[in-house]
Enzyme design. Structure first.
Site, PDB file in Angstrom:
ATOM      1  N   GLU A   1     -17.853  44.814  11.531  1.00  0.00           N
ATOM      2  CA  GLU A   1     -17.946  44.516  10.297  1.00  0.00           C
ATOM      3  C   GLU A   1     -16.982  43.303   9.663  1.00  0.00           C
ATOM      4  O   GLU A   1     -16.009  43.189  10.560  1.00  0.00           O
ATOM      5  CB  GLU A   1     -17.829  45.688   9.253  1.00  0.00           C
ATOM      6  N   ASP A   2     -17.288  42.531   8.732  1.00  0.00           N
ATOM      7  CA  ASP A   2     -16.402  41.577   8.325  1.00  0.00           C
ATOM      8  C   ASP A   2     -15.264  41.943   7.586  1.00  0.00           C
ATOM      9  O   ASP A   2     -14.206  41.806   7.797  1.00  0.00           O
ATOM     10  CB  ASP A   2     -17.028  40.154   7.727  1.00  0.00           C
TER      11      ASP A   2
ATOM     12  N   ASP B   1     -18.813  34.575   3.489  1.00  0.00           N
ATOM     13  CA  ASP B   1     -19.453  33.679   2.439  1.00  0.00           C
ATOM     14  C   ASP B   1     -18.952  33.815   1.051  1.00  0.00           C
ATOM     15  O   ASP B   1     -18.633  34.759   0.901  1.00  0.00           O
ATOM     16  CB  ASP B   1     -20.863  33.495   2.500  1.00  0.00           C
TER      17      ASP B   1
ATOM     18  N   ARG C   1     -24.801  39.350   7.298  1.00  0.00           N
ATOM     19  CA  ARG C   1     -24.426  38.308   8.275  1.00  0.00           C
ATOM     20  C   ARG C   1     -23.059  37.933   8.692  1.00  0.00           C
ATOM     21  O   ARG C   1     -22.831  37.071   9.489  1.00  0.00           O
ATOM     22  CB  ARG C   1     -25.120  36.981   7.390  1.00  0.00           C
ATOM     23  N   GLY C   2     -22.183  38.497   7.662  1.00  0.00           N
ATOM     24  CA  GLY C   2     -20.601  38.370   7.854  1.00  0.00           C
ATOM     25  C   GLY C   2     -19.917  38.393   8.868  1.00  0.00           C
ATOM     26  O   GLY C   2     -18.978  37.823   9.291  1.00  0.00           O
TER      27      GLY C   2
ATOM     28  N   PHE D   1     -10.466  37.149  -3.213  1.00  0.00           N
ATOM     29  CA  PHE D   1     -11.879  36.929  -2.594  1.00  0.00           C
ATOM     30  C   PHE D   1     -11.816  35.839  -1.503  1.00  0.00           C
ATOM     31  O   PHE D   1     -11.116  34.962  -1.593  1.00  0.00           O
ATOM     32  CB  PHE D   1     -12.899  36.414  -3.710  1.00  0.00           C
ATOM     33  N   VAL D   2     -12.189  36.350  -0.219  1.00  0.00           N
ATOM     34  CA  VAL D   2     -12.094  35.154   0.836  1.00  0.00           C
ATOM     35  C   VAL D   2     -13.245  34.772   1.396  1.00  0.00           C
ATOM     36  O   VAL D   2     -14.386  35.230   1.178  1.00  0.00           O
ATOM     37  CB  VAL D   2     -11.019  36.034   1.859  1.00  0.00           C
TER      38      VAL D   2
ATOM     39  N   ARG E   1     -19.279  29.844   5.524  1.00  0.00           N
ATOM     40  CA  ARG E   1     -19.205  30.763   6.482  1.00  0.00           C
ATOM     41  C   ARG E   1     -18.637  30.043   7.729  1.00  0.00           C
ATOM     42  O   ARG E   1     -18.264  30.468   8.707  1.00  0.00           O
ATOM     43  CB  ARG E   1     -20.662  31.025   7.024  1.00  0.00           C
TER      44      ARG E   1
ATOM     45  N   ASP F   1     -14.404  46.542   1.823  1.00  0.00           N
ATOM     46  CA  ASP F   1     -13.830  46.179   0.484  1.00  0.00           C
ATOM     47  C   ASP F   1     -13.756  47.611  -0.214  1.00  0.00           C
ATOM     48  O   ASP F   1     -13.197  48.375  -0.075  1.00  0.00           O
ATOM     49  CB  ASP F   1     -14.887  45.260  -0.233  1.00  0.00           C
TER      50      ASP F   1
ATOM     51  N   LYS G   1      -9.496  45.533   2.747  1.00  0.00           N
ATOM     52  CA  LYS G   1      -8.867  45.469   1.476  1.00  0.00           C
ATOM     53  C   LYS G   1      -8.626  46.818   0.770  1.00  0.00           C
ATOM     54  O   LYS G   1      -9.482  47.380   0.073  1.00  0.00           O
ATOM     55  CB  LYS G   1      -9.740  44.553   0.404  1.00  0.00           C
TER      56      LYS G   1
HETATM   57  P1  IMP Z   1     -18.274  46.988   0.582  1.00  0.00           P
HETATM   58  O1  IMP Z   1     -19.214  47.814   0.689  1.00  0.00           O
HETATM   59  O2  IMP Z   1     -17.753  46.913  -0.797  1.00  0.00           O
HETATM   60  O3  IMP Z   1     -17.129  47.473   1.589  1.00  0.00           O
HETATM   61  O4  IMP Z   1     -18.490  45.681   0.887  1.00  0.00           O
HETATM   62  C1  IMP Z   1     -18.369  45.128   2.133  1.00  0.00           C
HETATM   63  C2  IMP Z   1     -19.112  43.735   1.999  1.00  0.00           C
HETATM   64  O5  IMP Z   1     -18.994  42.727   0.982  1.00  0.00           O
HETATM   65  C3  IMP Z   1     -18.449  42.849   3.378  1.00  0.00           C
HETATM   66  O6  IMP Z   1     -19.396  43.069   4.494  1.00  0.00           O
HETATM   67  C4  IMP Z   1     -18.909  41.691   2.645  1.00  0.00           C
HETATM   68  O7  IMP Z   1     -20.167  41.011   3.016  1.00  0.00           O
HETATM   69  C5  IMP Z   1     -18.756  41.644   1.091  1.00  0.00           C
HETATM   70  N1  IMP Z   1     -17.420  41.287   0.833  1.00  0.00           N
HETATM   71  C6  IMP Z   1     -16.051  42.046   0.478  1.00  0.00           C
HETATM   72  N2  IMP Z   1     -15.422  41.193  -0.114  1.00  0.00           N
HETATM   73  C7  IMP Z   1     -15.666  40.140   0.162  1.00  0.00           C
HETATM   74  C8  IMP Z   1     -14.866  38.700   0.214  1.00  0.00           C
HETATM   75  O8  IMP Z   1     -13.674  38.702  -0.190  1.00  0.00           O
HETATM   76  N3  IMP Z   1     -15.505  37.558   0.242  1.00  0.00           N
HETATM   77  C9  IMP Z   1     -16.956  37.546   0.488  1.00  0.00           C
HETATM   78  N4  IMP Z   1     -17.487  38.883   1.018  1.00  0.00           N
HETATM   79  C10 IMP Z   1     -16.980  39.872   0.729  1.00  0.00           C
HETATM   80 MG    MG Z   2     -21.044  41.992   5.010  1.00  0.00          MG
END
Ligand code: IMP
Ligand code: MG
Length: 186
Positions: A100-101, A160, A44-45, A153-154, A166, A104, A132
């Site tokens: 994508e938001d 969210d 949803r981000g 963490f943001v 959000r 990470d 990140k």
């Molecule tokens: P990844 O698979 O670890 O790259 O995760 C990506 C997803 O993790 C993003 O789409 C976010 O939904 C969530 N995420 C990663 N970092 C944060 C954060 O700092 N705050 C909130 N959600 C996060």
């Molecule tokens: Mg996400």
């Protein structure tokens, strides 16, 4: 229940709007002449970012959504990416932009772009508002990034913490506090 926390502004709404404008010019130039660009928002981000992006893209677009889950309600990635909601339409032969938001660990976008590429789009690009890089666990780079941020963490602008915050118009860092309101993480 989440522990008490405060939110410190990290990226202002104005900075996000300015950066989005620049990114949209780049994306518009990249896909100039396309018959149709399918803009795929990851739920949803990305819902706020995609809403701002599409209104500044000077291209014929369609919007579709996909929901992938790698996070529970907490702050740590589960690493196993599951598709909870797939695209409505086929993308074979289409130009596609995945929105994508945050990137990470990289597991989510790597998995999703791999899946969509297997459906043979004409072109597939990805854009993320935040990156990140210090948290990366797999080899993945989005084609365009709004802002590189440190390992914080943001929340806000669609993003969210346990489904909250959000609706903030800016991106803020989560700071945990003790019962007196004193911050615990720096
Ligand atoms: P990844 O698979 O670890 O790259 O995760 C990506 C997803 O993790 C993003 O789409 C976010 O939904 C969530 N995420 C990663 N970092 C944060 C954060 O700092 N705050 C909130 N959600 C996060
Ligand atoms: Mg996400």
């Amino acid at each position: 229940m989440t522990p008490p926390y405060i939110i410190e502004e990290m990226i202002t709404a104005k900075a996000i709007a300015d950066r989005t404008e620049t990114l949209c010019s780049t994306v518009t130039a990249e896909f100039c002449g396309t018959e149709k660009l399918v803009v795929v928002g990851l739920l949803r981000g990305s819902f706020v970012f995609i809403a701002d992006l599409v209104r500044k893209l000077d291209l014929p677009i369609e919007v579709d959504f996909l929901e992938a889950s790698s996070y529970g309600d907490g702050m740590n990635s589960s690493r196993e990416v599951r598709i909870l909601k797939d695209l409505r339409n086929a993308i074979e032969g289409c130009d596609v932009l995945v929105v994508e938001d945050i990137v990470d660990t990289g597991h989510t976008l790597k998995h999703v772009t791999g899946l969509l590429r297997s459906r043979q789009p004409a072109r597939l690009k990805s854009i993320a508002l935040l990156d990140k890089p210090s948290r990366r666990e797999v080899d993945f780079c989005a084609d365009w990034i709004g802002f590189e941020i440190p390992d914080e963490f943001v929340v806000g602008y669609g993003i969210d913490f346990a489904q909250r915050n959000r609706n903030l118009p800016f991106i803020g860092k989560v700071r945990f506090t003790d019962a007196t309101g004193k911050t615990l993480n720096n």
